[in-house]
Design a protein around this motif. Sequence first.
Motif, mmCIF file in Angstrom:
data_model
loop_
_atom_site.group_PDB
_atom_site.id
_atom_site.type_symbol
_atom_site.label_atom_id
_atom_site.label_comp_id
_atom_site.label_asym_id
_atom_site.label_seq_id
_atom_site.Cartn_x
_atom_site.Cartn_y
_atom_site.Cartn_z
ATOM 1 N N VAL A 1 -4.958 -0.215 -1.164
ATOM 2 C CA VAL A 1 -5.984 -0.951 -0.437
ATOM 3 C C VAL A 1 -7.307 -0.218 -0.613
ATOM 4 C CG1 VAL A 1 -4.402 -1.897 1.298
ATOM 5 C CG2 VAL A 1 -5.532 0.267 1.747
ATOM 6 N N GLU B 1 1.222 0.100 -0.933
ATOM 7 C CA GLU B 1 0.328 -0.840 -1.585
ATOM 8 C C GLU B 1 -1.052 -0.200 -1.601
ATOM 9 O OE1 GLU B 1 0.656 -4.918 -0.067
ATOM 10 O OE2 GLU B 1 2.359 -4.161 1.080
ATOM 11 N N TRP C 1 -7.121 -5.747 0.025
ATOM 12 C CA TRP C 1 -5.850 -5.503 -0.673
ATOM 13 C C TRP C 1 -6.113 -5.515 -2.175
ATOM 14 C CZ3 TRP C 1 -1.794 -4.213 2.236
ATOM 15 C CH2 TRP C 1 -1.783 -4.599 3.568
ATOM 16 N N ARG D 1 1.595 -3.865 -5.734
ATOM 17 C CA ARG D 1 2.494 -4.157 -4.627
ATOM 18 C C ARG D 1 3.718 -3.272 -4.723
ATOM 19 N NH1 ARG D 1 -0.982 -6.189 -1.596
ATOM 20 N NH2 ARG D 1 -1.676 -8.268 -1.997
#
Length: 110
Positions: free
Chosen positions: A13, A11, A90, A94
């Motif tokens: 970040v 993911e 975040w 995903r």
Amino acid sequence: MRYHAEELRYERVRIFEKEAFFTCDRIQGDSVSEGLYQYEVRHDDDGFGNPVQIARGILVNFYGSLLCRDKLEDEKKQGSIYLSEEDWCWTADRSITLDELLRKETKEHK
């Protein structure tokens, strides 16, 4: 157990305004592509799952692993970096492979 970096899913970040790729797994150091820096993340002692520390290696409260294009500067000075809630963000991506992330990033920077 450690896994090959290209076999995992990540993911995106942002840490201290720098982009990084996060996975919940431990990564084999020798499988990380040249040009990426590898770090591990520790979560809080209270068990809320908040990332609170980044270092080269985490033994207790392991949260996940990070791959960064940029070296995180404070790591040299302190051996680890402590995070506040504002330091970690975040993004919308995903569960994407490292190859997909790197290709997408290359496209975005052209």
